[in-house]
Design a protein around this motif. Structure first.
Motif: not given
Lengths: 298, 369
Positions: A37-58
């Protein structure tokens, strides 16, 4: 685990102990599940900027429909301004993990230092330190954390400080008890006879022996720190523009997700918190089991 | 060992000069580090005096911490109070004088301590009312909610803890251990929201069963009559259920491990050898012994409940102290926050004092020499 591996130059007996630990850990299914679980979430957290652009969250740029249920394009539906809940959820991993880990780091530094000093020196000063520790331990932590965070101003920094200030006493007590136990052993006397000073004994002899305990205690502390972070941001103490799991639930409540039954907006952040906290708890318990079987055999 | 820790800790505070009681020996820290040894003379008064002294010192520390948080850390309370509204220099000077900011720190501290001790907790910026009056109004709803949920959790937790500790590894034990782990990991406020959606808004086949928030139906005349009591009870169900779900699991764990601690004891073998039925062995022999450490730990954890009260009251707009804290946070209304902080912490100090006294009453080894 990696922390101990890289912290010290690995000597032969220590490497063997690590191998033993890894073998024992591999034999614990719940520990492995937690680690996964921890590895999966850590990878997700680190990789998030690769496929989420700040404008998606605006909020202003959001293009989706308002509070729409899950669809092919929005697997977890949308929030009221029309942002994808899935993207918010993934992005929310970052502050939740970061604040949890940083606050735990501060807690460990504060708690271990106080515990080590109180255990090593003894005397009136240490009794006073422990009395203060007990005072913090006995008092309810949430009102104290709320008061601190409110006075320091909204934002991640004040939340982190508030969590660290309220969670060090447990660690301090644990480390002090273990320091007392280690210092009663003959090799400390030998070190003293060889002319080791206070610094030498505390850092070279006692610290390596209490380090495993600090590790166990920190995984369990991260779990409660993440819960505290979520609680404090839910109460509105976080930075209002940040996206985190606690603030998602806060906004869902504010945007009428409850009355409109928007379960896709309410359930995911809570489940995410639950899974991550469970992950840290499982890892902590498995490690505790191996390092100190008597503690959890019950 | 867990049950010893608070006693040992209390002794650390108790050994401060002034609270020392004759008859407990020169080193009270040693004497009560093991409750089994107890105070030298079974003298209830000296025990009481020491515990009350400890509680008073805790309260003094609380006052100091409250002062540091609410009077030393905020850099500019006038700006916080007016929140960016333009005000003239004269108004600013007036406010500074009103808030006592032009006094020296020592003077401020003295006024703060004397005011707090007399129950004057300042004036809420938001409600334009004395903080103590607000707390007085909101105290009873919180006591009602906390009291009900605590009693239910303790009864349920202890019962389930005995059952699952008696047969560790059984299906009941595995289910209850698993669910307590999961319930521990759930954020309280989120669980409250989910229950709210399920049972108050209604979801799928579930009709809206309970009201969504508040303590009584708006416009209800109130008063002490049956319809009003039923109305409040209906409003109480969901917040109470949320708190019970989050809290009772901890009690199960505590009670379970103390039952398991007793399982290996020789007196159990004796009881069985006498031919007692399993059920009687459990009820008459194991439970009274396992109860001792649990009761103390449970009482000491009451402080943790306060956190639950704040979030659950917020979710259900329950008009108690927790919701008041949340309302104060939105401004932030510092005098009100300080008031709720002090009242929450002081009540926990009182609870811990009661736990110490109860422990002495329950454990004959502490009561006797």
């Amino acid at each position: 685990m990696t922390a101990t591996a890289t912290a010290a130059p690995v000597s032969a007996p220590r490497a063997a102990a690590l191998r033993r630990f890894a073998r024992a850990y591999a034999g614990s299914p719940s520990g492995l599940a937690g680690l996964g679980i921890l590895v999966a979430f850590t990878v997700l957290a680190l990789a998030a900027p690769l496929f989420i652009h700040p404008s998606d969250l605006n909020v202003i740029n959001a293009t989706g429909p308002s509070l729409a249920p899950p669809s092919a394009h929005y697997p977890l539906g949308t929030d009221q301004p029309g942002r994808s809940v899935l993207l918010l959820l993934i992005w929310g991993t970052r502050p939740s993990l970061a604040i949890g880990v940083i606050a735990t780091g501060l807690t460990m530094i504060l708690g271990s230092t106080i515990g080590l000093f109180a255990g090593h020196y003894g005397g009136a000063a240490s009794r006073l330190l422990m009395a203060l520790t007990d005072w913090f331990l006995a008092l309810p932590s949430l009102p104290l954390a709320i008061a601190l965070a409110a006075v320091l101003g909204q934002g991640s920094t004040s939340i982190t400080i508030a969590i660290a200030v309220t969670s060090w006493p447990g660690t301090a007590r644990l480390i002090r008890a273990q320091t007392l136990a280690v210092e009663a052993r003959p090799f400390i006397e030998r070190a003293k006879a060889l002319g080791a000073g206070h610094r030498q004994i505390m850092l070279r002899q006692v610290l390596p022996n209490v380090a495993p305990l600090i590790l166990v205690s920190s995984t369990l502390t991260v779990a409660s720190a993440i819960l505290s972070e979520a609680t404090l941001t839910f109460l509105g103490l976080g930075n209002p523009t940040d996206v985190s799991w606690g603030s998602m639930i806060n906004q869902a409540m504010g945007q009428g997700a409850i009355t409109s039954g928007a379960w896709w907006y309410l359930i995911p952040p809570g489940v995410a918190i639950l899974i991550v906290v469970l992950g840290f708890t499982l890892v902590g318990r498995a490690t505790e089991n191996i390092l100190n079987p008597r503690m959890t055999r019950k | 060992m867990t049950s010893d820790a608070p006693a040992a800790g209390a002794a650390g505070v108790g050994s401060v000069p002034g609270t020392q009681v004759p008859g407990t020996g020169a080193r009270p820290a040693r004497a009560s580090a093991r409750p089994a040894a107890g105070p030298a003379r079974g003298d209830f008064l000296s025990y009481l005096a020491r515990k009350v002294g400890t509680a008073l010192i805790s309260f003094a520390v609380l006052l100091v911490v409250g002062f540091v948080i609410f009077h030393l850390i905020p850099s500019n309370p006038v700006a916080a109070l007016t929140r960016g509204r333009p005000i003239s220099a004269a108004q600013q000077a007036f406010l500074r004088k009103e808030l006592g900011l032009n006094q020296s720190l020592a003077q401020q501290f003295w006024h703060y301590v004397t005011d707090t001790l007399q129950g004057r907790l300042g004036y809420s910026w938001q409600f334009q009312q004395p903080v103590s009056a607000l707390i007085g109004q909101r105290l009873w709803p919180t006591i009602l909610l906390m009291g009900t949920s605590t009693i239910i959790s303790i009864v349920l937790g202890i019962w389930l803890g005995i059952r699952s500790g008696w047969r560790p590894g059984s299906t009941l034990d595995r289910v209850s251990s698993g669910s307590s782990l999961a319930l521990w990991s759930v954020p309280t406020f989120w669980l409250g929201i989910i229950l709210l959606v399920l049972f108050s808004v209604g979801f799928g086949p579930i009709p809206p069963l309970f009201p969504a928030g508040g303590m009584s139906t708006p416009g209800s005349p109130g008063g002490f009559n049956l319809p009003h009591i039923l109305d409040v009870a209906r409003h109480l169900v969901l917040p109470c259920l949320t708190l019970v779900l989050v809290v009772f699991a901890q009690y199960v764990t505590i009670m379970r491990s103390s039952v398991i601690d007793e399982l290996g004891s020789p007196y159990l073998l004796t009881a069985r050898a006498k031919g007692l039925r399993d059920d009687l062995v459990r009820r008459r022999h194991v439970v009274p012994n396992a109860m001792l450490p649990s009761v103390t730990v449970i009482f000491l954890q009451l402080g943790g409940l306060v956190g639950g009260a704040i979030t659950v009251e917020t979710v259900y707009s329950w008009p108690g102290l927790g919701y008041l804290t949340y309302q104060a946070l939105q401004i932030p209304d510092l005098p009100l926050l300080q008031g709720t902080f002090i009242i929450f912490s002081a009540s926990v100090i009182v609870m811990n004092l009661l736990a110490d006294l109860l422990y002495r009453y329950l454990d004959p080894r502490v009561r006797r020499q």
